[in-house]
Motif scaffolding. Structure first.
Motif, mmCIF file in Angstrom:
data_model
loop_
_atom_site.group_PDB
_atom_site.id
_atom_site.type_symbol
_atom_site.label_atom_id
_atom_site.label_comp_id
_atom_site.label_asym_id
_atom_site.label_seq_id
_atom_site.Cartn_x
_atom_site.Cartn_y
_atom_site.Cartn_z
ATOM 1 N N ALA A 146 1.155 -1.004 0.143
ATOM 2 C CA ALA A 146 0.313 -0.284 0.138
ATOM 3 C C ALA A 146 0.668 1.115 0.446
ATOM 4 C CB ALA A 146 -1.023 -0.197 1.150
ATOM 5 N N ARG A 147 2.250 1.377 0.841
ATOM 6 C CA ARG A 147 3.122 2.658 0.778
ATOM 7 C C ARG A 147 4.206 1.886 0.088
ATOM 8 N NH1 ARG A 147 2.892 4.857 7.533
ATOM 9 N NH2 ARG A 147 4.277 2.379 7.851
ATOM 10 N N THR A 148 4.878 2.899 -0.095
ATOM 11 C CA THR A 148 6.596 2.159 -0.324
ATOM 12 C C THR A 148 7.708 3.748 0.868
ATOM 13 O OG1 THR A 148 6.189 0.993 -2.503
ATOM 14 C CG2 THR A 148 8.214 2.317 -1.968
ATOM 15 N N VAL A 149 7.971 3.033 1.593
ATOM 16 C CA VAL A 149 9.419 3.692 2.340
ATOM 17 C C VAL A 149 10.755 3.130 1.791
ATOM 18 C CG1 VAL A 149 9.999 4.375 4.574
ATOM 19 C CG2 VAL A 149 7.685 3.927 4.274
ATOM 20 N N MET A 150 11.405 4.797 1.188
ATOM 21 C CA MET A 150 12.433 4.956 0.687
ATOM 22 C C MET A 150 13.455 5.104 2.139
ATOM 23 S SD MET A 150 15.092 3.946 -1.714
ATOM 24 C CE MET A 150 13.659 3.717 -3.169
ATOM 25 N N LEU A 151 14.493 4.433 2.379
ATOM 26 C CA LEU A 151 15.502 4.850 3.303
ATOM 27 C C LEU A 151 16.751 5.064 2.325
ATOM 28 C CD1 LEU A 151 13.611 3.249 4.914
ATOM 29 C CD2 LEU A 151 15.463 2.744 6.046
#
Length: 198
Positions: A146-151
């Protein structure tokens, strides 16, 4: 752009050593801020995202990965959570499983959040990596969540590698450090991407 101007894939030991303290901060922040009890999560095999395992304090998670290092890190929490690893072709330089088997594994599940990292970022090319097979798996991970978190530590801004993992507007959140350039802040605002500076 000539090929010799593109970032090539560094050795795994070099990736682990570079900006290790910043990567720890990003991983700790992401684990605290973007995980809730009961979540289904995809944790890709990159060196920054793999560090999140030691900061997970939640309960009843389902954690999926394609990385050997990430799997080894997640082993410590497997007693409290469900841990799944895809199969596929093992890429020695990255320690990740890639190819059609890995892609079909992630395509069959629905996660709340995918946690990713990349080798470089430019506004035009987006987030990029040196190997097409790795980027293909990451693209499926993005589609499955549902969502993408980019580090991404700030040393990677302004660099471009071979293949695009995602455009800026394809991620929900960018977590980085205080070295983030102003043009990245502006681009995130324009793309409606949450920027978190740790």
């Amino acid at each position: 752009m000539y090929a010799d101007k593109l970032l090539k894939e560094p050795a795994l030991r070099d990736k682990l050593a570079k900006n290790a303290d910043v990567k720890e901060k990003l991983a700790a922040y992401a684990a605290e801020r973007f995980i809730s009890d009961g979540d289904v999560l995809i944790v890709e095999g990159g060196t920054t995202v793999s560090k999140m395992a030691s900061y997970i304090k939640h309960s009843q998670l389902t954690l999926m990965t394609n990385g050997l290092d990430a799997l080894q890190q997640l082993r410590a929490v497997a007693g409290r959570h469900t841990v799944l690893c895809c199969g596929g072709v093992l890429r020695e330089p990255s320690g990740t499983f890639v190819g059609p088997v890995a892609e079909s594994f992630f395509a069959q599940y629905h996660a709340r959040t995918t946690f990713l990292s990349a080798l470089g970022f430019t506004v035009d090319a987006g987030f990029t990596d040196p190997n097409l097979m790795d980027t293909q798996v990451k693209k499926v991970m993005i589609q499955s969540a549902a969502r993408t978190v980019m580090l991404l530590d700030s040393s990677k801004f302004g660099s471009r590698s071979f293949a695009t993992v995602a455009r800026l507007d394809e991620v929900s959140v960018l977590v980085t450090d205080s070295g983030v350039p102003e043009y990245v802040r502006t681009a995130c605002e324009s793309a409606n991407v949450e920027l978190h500076v740790v």
